[in-house]
Design an enzyme around this catalytic site. Structure first.
Site, PDB file in Angstrom:
ATOM      1  N   TYR A  37       0.863  -1.194   0.000  1.00  0.00           N
ATOM      2  CA  TYR A  37       0.000   0.000   0.000  1.00  0.00           C
ATOM      3  C   TYR A  37       0.894   1.238   0.000  1.00  0.00           C
ATOM      4  O   TYR A  37       1.834   1.331  -0.775  1.00  0.00           O
ATOM      5  CB  TYR A  37      -0.965  -0.056   1.190  1.00  0.00           C
ATOM      6  CG  TYR A  37      -2.119   0.896   1.068  1.00  0.00           C
ATOM      7  CD1 TYR A  37      -2.925   0.915  -0.067  1.00  0.00           C
ATOM      8  CD2 TYR A  37      -2.404   1.805   2.085  1.00  0.00           C
ATOM      9  CE1 TYR A  37      -3.987   1.797  -0.191  1.00  0.00           C
ATOM     10  CE2 TYR A  37      -3.468   2.689   1.980  1.00  0.00           C
ATOM     11  CZ  TYR A  37      -4.249   2.683   0.838  1.00  0.00           C
ATOM     12  OH  TYR A  37      -5.296   3.560   0.720  1.00  0.00           O
ATOM     13  N   LYS A  92     -20.831 -19.822  -8.550  1.00  0.00           N
ATOM     14  CA  LYS A  92     -20.188 -19.701  -9.861  1.00  0.00           C
ATOM     15  C   LYS A  92     -18.711 -19.354  -9.687  1.00  0.00           C
ATOM     16  O   LYS A  92     -17.842 -19.874 -10.389  1.00  0.00           O
ATOM     17  CB  LYS A  92     -20.891 -18.609 -10.670  1.00  0.00           C
ATOM     18  CG  LYS A  92     -20.571 -18.636 -12.147  1.00  0.00           C
ATOM     19  CD  LYS A  92     -21.406 -19.663 -12.873  1.00  0.00           C
ATOM     20  CE  LYS A  92     -21.244 -19.558 -14.371  1.00  0.00           C
ATOM     21  NZ  LYS A  92     -22.198 -20.372 -15.114  1.00  0.00           N
TER      22      LYS A  92
END
Length: 749
Positions: A37, A92
């Site tokens: 970060y 899915k």
């Protein structure tokens, strides 16, 4: 509890749902976080700002698919809305990850209009490498997919339309071949005119079915040009005046495709079809006609497929979308076009004609899986689908001009295999070496079905030149029953006296208890003696045996006939254990019960040499329950002495010991507590102090540590000989054959 209750518990168990986000880079130190970060993340941000294509280099975009739905047409549940559809979309995502290693964000949009959905999805293009539309009702789904494909520069695919079309299309290719029907001539009847039915009809035309031979029925009967239907149904309207019901449409038809509701087709309707009809009854959970009901409707062959997993020939979309997106993402395709869909169907159809791995057969209850009316499409759990279909998609994308990245297809297949586990990556190294110069490998139990199937694979893939030792009639019968296009090299012990081998065996063993008549008998009745003598005489380069024998009894003949290598006094058994990011060779696991120091040292040298055949630089640890003299007794002195002997011999690999297993493989212990060790990195060759420890150790690592095991590989033999474990699968036989070929290559250098 019933299925519903079990499913609720499954989804509710902590953490709720089925997916999570995990990091792919270290985050253990302050520096790690500053790279992940602020402030370090600014560097890749600037690069992407300068060149948007660098998003594929510095972010997960290239392996990220968005599964998008508004929950308006969830299979079996209907319009349940966005929030309620989330478990399906998470599911899915599970399938994408499980079958093709693709990461997914599921996105449930609380929107109904096509314009709103299109605007929302198009705005997410910077996030994803591809979009999978799911469970959106017709006719809006057609407009949404069409416009998104036009507006977005990443592949967009509506699986409800095209998934069933592609998988059933693969089934149709093979069913037509088995039934000896030409696609150009078949009459196809559809029951159902929704998204999947219309997409399937269009796709069948792409495969070769003539548009005028397609009859589509909805709940009102045959769709004709004089009926008031939407533009999508109108594409497959029959001429005015040719109306009627589903029974009328099915009369004389070659193919029935059901994508409607259960129980609307009876046996009389199936009997009215043409000879050897093809019936795809894919309504779920109840097909338009039951499997047994359709098969029993007539005396000729009914090739039947359903959407259910408890019957043969399940049309399951998971055979398509993970691998289609895998190939599309890896070439950074801008679209999933018709050429790619056809390539997927053809690749699946071809795969169904290949020999099925034992692991797949076991996963489906050991039922026979062989190309024919009961097996026209591969099973979803077949791992080969990944590296057969994805390359076909990538190739079609490149040839049709939608790929933005070139791939070497052979290298790509190897990359895909590596996604299935480190063992495949490691074996590919040896398999490629074997293919470069195949050798003649004798198979001691050549009339066993597994040996025959393995021999076929060796021959087909160019890994080895197999020689089956066994009864010729039995072998020929198995080859015919399996439908293999294979004319194997067979050595039948009952054909001829094989006097030259009997004489050689007698010469070698006449002063060790074997008479001339016994030598003749052994060569004739024991394929291990015959195969060993063939190898010793140079008529075969290697021997594999042991599939149906106890390990010691299978090892005895090659030890007596072939013996150890000139630089070896002992043989040993080695297993290669592969973890996600690590490979370890374990020895001795099969031969020497209580070895002395000199035996341990020799085993270490042979195992280090074996590691190099897999392109692994060996780092050897002599294991004990003692660390560098912490316990001093006869048992701990043996590995300590073996390590000293190896160092004095100035071996060309680092070695140390005696040491405990965690000291050998854990970097923090090795560097922190034992910084004086000659090992500067964790060991990858573990030499166990005795057979008991070795056998227990490798099995615990395999079963509890989740390692894949390849072996046992024999080291120290005079010629390449490997003894299989009883019950090994075909892939194990092929893998060991490849190792034997590489052994033989080195012997001939």
């Amino acid at each position: 509890m019933g299925l519903d209750e079990d499913s609720l518990d499954y989804h509710a168990s902590d953490p709720p749902g089925k997916i999570e986000i995990s990091t792919t880079k270290p985050t253990n130190t302050q520096r790690d976080l500053s790279l992940a970060y602020s402030p370090g993340v600014a560097a890749p941000c600037r690069r992407i700002d300068e060149n948007p294509e660098d998003a594929f280099k510095y972010t997960a975009k290239g392996n990220m698919v968005g599964v998008v739905s508004n929950g308006s047409a969830v299979l079996g549940l209907g319009d349940i809305g966005a929030q309620a559809s989330k478990p399906v979309m998470e599911g899915k995502g599970v399938l994408f990850k499980r079958f093709a290693d693709i990461d997914v964000f599921d996105v449930e949009l609380d929107q109904e209009s096509a314009d709103d959905i299109i605007e929302s999805v198009a705005a997410m293009e910077p996030t994803f490498g591809g979009i999978n539309l799911e469970d959106i009702k017709a006719p809006e789904c057609f407009e949404i997919e069409t416009r998104l494909r036009e507006e977005m520069d990443i592949p967009v695919f509506h699986d409800d339309q095209h998934g069933t079309a592609i998988i059933s299309g693969a089934a149709l290719l093979n069913a037509a071949e088995i039934a000896d029907k030409d696609l150009e001539d078949v009459d196809v009847v559809f029951s159902g005119a929704g998204a999947s039915a219309i997409a399937s009809a269009k796709f069948y035309v792409s495969l070769g079915v003539r548009r005028e031979n397609v009859t589509m029925c909805d709940s009102s009967g045959i769709i004709t040009e004089d009926r008031d239907v939407n533009e999508f149904k109108q594409q497959f309207a029959s001429p005015a005046g040719e109306g009627g019901d589903l029974a009328d449409a099915m009369e004389g038809a070659d193919v029935f495709v059901g994508l409607s509701v259960g129980g609307i087709v009876d046996q009389e309707m199936v009997r009215s079809m043409a000879d050897d009809p093809i019936v795809f009854a894919m309504a779920n959970p109840d097909p338009e006609i039951g499997y047994e009901e359709a098969k029993n409707a007539r005396d000729d062959t009914v090739i039947m497929a359903t959407g259910r997993s408890d019957y043969p020939n399940q049309v399951n979309n998971v055979l398509g979308f993970p691998f289609i997106f895998r190939g599309a993402l890896d070439v950074r395709a801008t679209d999933i076009n018709e050429e790619m869909k056809v390539a997927c169907a053809e690749a699946l159809a071809d795969l169904a004609k290949q020999d099925v791995p034992d692991a797949v057969v076991k996963a489906y209850g050991d039922q026979p899986l062989q190309f024919g009316p009961e097996y026209i499409i591969p099973k979803p759990l077949d791992p080969r689908v990944l590296f057969e279909v994805a390359p076909a998609i990538a190739e079609a994308a490149a040839e049709s001009g939608v790929a933005r990245r070139d791939l070497d297809l052979e290298e790509y297949r190897e990359e895909l295999e590596a996604r299935l586990g480190k063992s495949r990556e490691m074996m590919r190294i040896v398999l490629n070496k074997a293919k470069s110069d195949p050798k003649r490998v004798a198979l001691g139990e050549g009339d066993d079905e597994k040996m025959i199937r393995a021999a076929y694979q060796m021959s087909e893939e160019g890994i080895a030149e197999p020689v089956l030792i066994g009864d010729r009639d039995t072998i020929d019968g198995v080859v015919a029953a399996l439908g293999l296009d294979f004319d194997p090299d067979i050595v039948d012990p009952d054909e001829g006296e094989h006097e030259e081998y009997a004489e050689r065996l007698y010469e070698l063993r006449q002063r060790k208890g074997i008479t001339e008549s016994e030598a003749k008998s052994l060569v004739k009745r024991d394929p291990n003696y015959l195969g060993s003598t063939m190898v010793e005489a140079g008529d075969a380069d290697a021997l594999l045996t042991g599939l149906t024998h106890h390990y010691p009894s299978a090892l005895k003949p090659p030890l007596q006939v072939v013996g150890t290598a000139p630089d070896a006094d002992y043989v040993a058994g080695v297993y290669m254990l592969t973890f996600k990011n690590r490979v370890i060779f374990c020895a001795d696991t099969t031969v020497n019960q209580d070895p002395e120091a000199d035996v341990l040292a020799e085993v270490a040298e042979h195992t280090a040499e074996l590691a190099r055949r897999f392109n692994v630089d060996p780092r050897v640890a002599m294991l004990s329950y003692s660390n560098f003299g912490s316990v001093d007794n006869e048992g701990t002195r043996k590995p300590r002495e073996a390590a000293r002997m190896l160092r004095e011999d100035d071996v060309d690999f680092p070695v140390d010991g005696e040491m405990q297993a965690d000291s050998a493989v854990v970097e923090d212990i090795l560097e922190g507590t034992y910084e004086f060790s000659d090992l500067d990195q964790p060991a990858n060759v573990l030499i166990f102090p005795n057979l008991e420890a070795g056998n227990i150790g490798y099995k615990l690592l395999q079963r509890l540590g989740g390692a894949d095991a390849i072996g046992p590989m024999l080291v120290g033999m005079g010629e390449p000989v490997h003894v299989l474990q009883r019950g090994d699968e075909v892939k194990d036989i092929v893998n060991l054959a490849a190792v034997a070929v590489v052994d033989a290559q080195q012997n001939s250098d």
